[in-house]
Design an enzyme around this catalytic site. Sequence first.
Site, PDB file in Angstrom:
ATOM      1  N   TYR A  28       0.852  -1.204   0.000  1.00 10.39           N
ATOM      2  CA  TYR A  28       0.000   0.000   0.000  1.00 10.39           C
ATOM      3  C   TYR A  28       0.888   1.255   0.000  1.00 10.39           C
ATOM      4  O   TYR A  28       0.662   2.206  -0.745  1.00 10.39           O
ATOM      5  CB  TYR A  28      -0.924   0.001   1.226  1.00 10.39           C
ATOM      6  N   SER A 110      -4.176  14.360   5.867  1.00 10.64           N
ATOM      7  CA  SER A 110      -5.026  13.841   4.788  1.00 10.64           C
ATOM      8  C   SER A 110      -6.508  13.833   5.172  1.00 10.64           C
ATOM      9  O   SER A 110      -6.851  13.637   6.343  1.00 10.64           O
ATOM     10  CB  SER A 110      -4.576  12.412   4.470  1.00 10.64           C
ATOM     11  N   GLN A 131      -5.640  18.589   4.066  1.00 14.86           N
ATOM     12  CA  GLN A 131      -5.719  18.196   2.644  1.00 14.86           C
ATOM     13  C   GLN A 131      -7.130  17.746   2.314  1.00 14.86           C
ATOM     14  O   GLN A 131      -7.714  16.916   3.016  1.00 14.86           O
ATOM     15  CB  GLN A 131      -4.713  17.068   2.362  1.00 14.86           C
ATOM     16  N   ARG A 168      -3.688   0.479  -8.605  1.00 16.38           N
ATOM     17  CA  ARG A 168      -2.371   0.103  -8.082  1.00 16.38           C
ATOM     18  C   ARG A 168      -2.391  -1.402  -7.858  1.00 16.38           C
ATOM     19  O   ARG A 168      -2.895  -1.875  -6.825  1.00 16.38           O
ATOM     20  CB  ARG A 168      -2.085   0.841  -6.782  1.00 16.38           C
ATOM     21  N   HIS A 270       1.740  12.673  -7.263  1.00 14.50           N
ATOM     22  CA  HIS A 270       1.165  11.818  -6.221  1.00 14.50           C
ATOM     23  C   HIS A 270       2.099  10.618  -6.003  1.00 14.50           C
ATOM     24  O   HIS A 270       1.641   9.487  -5.784  1.00 14.50           O
ATOM     25  CB  HIS A 270      -0.227  11.336  -6.651  1.00 14.50           C
ATOM     26  N   ARG A 273       1.429   7.445  -8.071  1.00 12.89           N
ATOM     27  CA  ARG A 273       0.395   6.489  -7.663  1.00 12.89           C
ATOM     28  C   ARG A 273      -0.864   6.615  -8.511  1.00 12.89           C
ATOM     29  O   ARG A 273      -1.805   5.852  -8.332  1.00 12.89           O
ATOM     30  CB  ARG A 273       0.040   6.705  -6.182  1.00 12.89           C
ATOM     31  N   ASP A 301       6.587  17.670  -4.410  1.00 12.18           N
ATOM     32  CA  ASP A 301       6.788  16.328  -3.841  1.00 12.18           C
ATOM     33  C   ASP A 301       6.831  15.325  -4.979  1.00 12.18           C
ATOM     34  O   ASP A 301       6.472  15.657  -6.109  1.00 12.18           O
ATOM     35  CB  ASP A 301       5.687  15.956  -2.834  1.00 12.18           C
ATOM     36  N   ARG A 325       6.633   8.727   1.169  1.00 16.34           N
ATOM     37  CA  ARG A 325       6.916   7.349   1.623  1.00 16.34           C
ATOM     38  C   ARG A 325       8.082   7.240   2.599  1.00 16.34           C
ATOM     39  O   ARG A 325       8.032   6.439   3.530  1.00 16.34           O
ATOM     40  CB  ARG A 325       7.224   6.474   0.406  1.00 16.34           C
TER      41      ARG A 325
HETATM   42  C1  LIG Z   1       0.545   5.658   1.633  1.00 23.02           C
HETATM   43  C2  LIG Z   1       0.285   6.960   0.937  1.00 23.02           C
HETATM   44  C3  LIG Z   1      -0.928   7.596   1.128  1.00 23.02           C
HETATM   45  C4  LIG Z   1      -1.163   8.818   0.498  1.00 23.02           C
HETATM   46  N1  LIG Z   1      -2.347   9.479   0.744  1.00 23.02           N
HETATM   47  C5  LIG Z   1      -2.535  10.710   0.230  1.00 23.02           C
HETATM   48  C6  LIG Z   1      -3.698  11.450   0.568  1.00 23.02           C
HETATM   49  O1  LIG Z   1      -4.549  11.000   1.324  1.00 23.02           O
HETATM   50  N2  LIG Z   1      -3.838  12.692   0.018  1.00 23.02           N
HETATM   51  C7  LIG Z   1      -2.906  13.229  -0.838  1.00 23.02           C
HETATM   52  O2  LIG Z   1      -3.067  14.348  -1.316  1.00 23.02           O
HETATM   53  N3  LIG Z   1      -1.789  12.533  -1.161  1.00 23.02           N
HETATM   54  C8  LIG Z   1      -1.578  11.309  -0.649  1.00 23.02           C
HETATM   55  N4  LIG Z   1      -0.432  10.626  -0.945  1.00 23.02           N
HETATM   56  C9  LIG Z   1       0.567  11.242  -1.831  1.00 23.02           C
HETATM   57  C10 LIG Z   1       1.599  12.034  -1.046  1.00 23.02           C
HETATM   58  O3  LIG Z   1       1.036  13.185  -0.468  1.00 23.02           O
HETATM   59  C11 LIG Z   1       2.761  12.487  -1.951  1.00 23.02           C
HETATM   60  O4  LIG Z   1       2.227  13.153  -3.082  1.00 23.02           O
HETATM   61  C12 LIG Z   1       3.622  11.324  -2.433  1.00 23.02           C
HETATM   62  O5  LIG Z   1       3.741  10.330  -1.443  1.00 23.02           O
HETATM   63  C13 LIG Z   1       5.005  11.854  -2.785  1.00 23.02           C
HETATM   64  O6  LIG Z   1       5.798  10.882  -3.354  1.00 23.02           O
HETATM   65  P1  LIG Z   1       6.912  10.070  -2.526  1.00 23.02           P
HETATM   66  O7  LIG Z   1       6.168   9.130  -1.641  1.00 23.02           O
HETATM   67  O8  LIG Z   1       7.660   9.380  -3.609  1.00 23.02           O
HETATM   68  O9  LIG Z   1       7.728  11.072  -1.756  1.00 23.02           O
HETATM   69  C14 LIG Z   1      -0.185   9.393  -0.354  1.00 23.02           C
HETATM   70  C15 LIG Z   1       1.024   8.732  -0.534  1.00 23.02           C
HETATM   71  C16 LIG Z   1       1.263   7.526   0.102  1.00 23.02           C
HETATM   72  C17 LIG Z   1       2.610   6.858  -0.101  1.00 23.02           C
END
Ligand SMILES: Cc1cc2nc3c(=O)[nH]c(=O)nc-3n(C[C@H](O)[C@H](O)[C@H](O)COP(=O)(O)O)c2cc1C
Length: 380
Positions: A28, A110, A131, A168, A270, A273, A301, A325
Amino acid sequence: MLFDTGLHSTADARRLARKRLPWMVFDYIDGSAGEEHGAALSRQALQDIRLSPRVLRNVSNRDLSVTLFDTPMQRPFGISPMGMCNLSTPGADLMLAQIAREFNVPHGVSTVASTDMETLLSASGHKAWFQLYFSGDGTGTMQLVERAKRAGYDTLVLTLDVPEVGRRPRELRHGFKMPFRIGPRQFFDFAMHPRWSLTTLAKGSPTMANFDGKEYVFDRSESRAAADWGYFDKLRAAWPGKLVVKGVLNPEDALRLRDAGADAIQVSSHGCRQLDSAPPAILALRHIRAAVGPDFPLLYDSGIRSGEDIVKAYVMGADFVFLGRVLLFAMAAGGAEGLRTVWDILSDEVSLTMAQLGVTTMAELKDPEHHWLDAPLSYQ
Ligand SMILES: Cc1cc2nc3c(=O)[nH]c(=O)nc-3n(C[C@H](O)[C@H](O)[C@H](O)COP(=O)(O)O)c2cc1C
């Protein structure tokens, strides 16, 4: 420290997290959209950027602080919003809030956080940014906006790159769902990871804490596709505080958002993702910086794994950088201590990189002299 924690880089944190977390939880966090080519390209693009070292500049006193929205931050990086952080370790949301408070950096909370927004605002010493996901017809979204206002949030982060939740495959294979469900497959996975199960599940499985199922309801898989520019205008009118828009990769979108009243744009894929074929966000950042000019606040990010990566994002035009992450892996590897260790590693790496580049402040990184332009920049 008496014993070596084994944590010397974010890669170490990921390796330890992989051992400790159930496969479903690791995937996840670690997983990306589709075949994960986009995630690999995003890393490759960051690696391809080369920095230009300079000598004889007396870099003894280096300052890692930056100012964003007239607020001084003690580190040039903060916490990107992530759903269900407490899956990495119990109390993860609060650990993040505490570190945000200590270093005076933003803590992205979040919509689907595993601790409620009121608790996190207070635990972070009002460093939290809420967020927001648009969903359904937008009614529930506006309820959350009003709630964030009442709670005392001053910054809202509107995430726009999830018109539908991305596919995913690693999540799908494990049957990952929110709210969390435990069938035979998950039971076996948890039994194989007793340390996590005994700590995390013993404390009650993490939930989407902003939703009580009565006044506030959220379906993670519900379509968010109805959001349009009219909705953005409505939100801008309803939110008196700072409005950050997250998940923008296109320069024309960035210009239109700036003109429609966004206070900052968070350039992001994101963490790859959502769209496997997305361009590396770090290259989009350079194009968006060229489009919006030097003064409009751009946050970044996606794919950041080291202090050198953080410096690269500043060189490519960021005013602030957010981590995803790596923080969850740090906490899965070693709880609050693991988070602190990785935080300090990243701080040291930024500082050492500044020394190599001959700068003493983050602001100097905006000078293009730091970018070694002969290096291959693929996928432009
Ligand atoms: C487990 C997980 C949950 C995430 N949940 C959200 C979320 O609820 N809202 C959001 O805007 N981004 C979410 N993101 C995206 C992160 O805010 C961010 O854009 C992303 O993790 C950055 O990439 P990196 O993990 O390679 O640093 C999530 C990322 C991960 C890994």
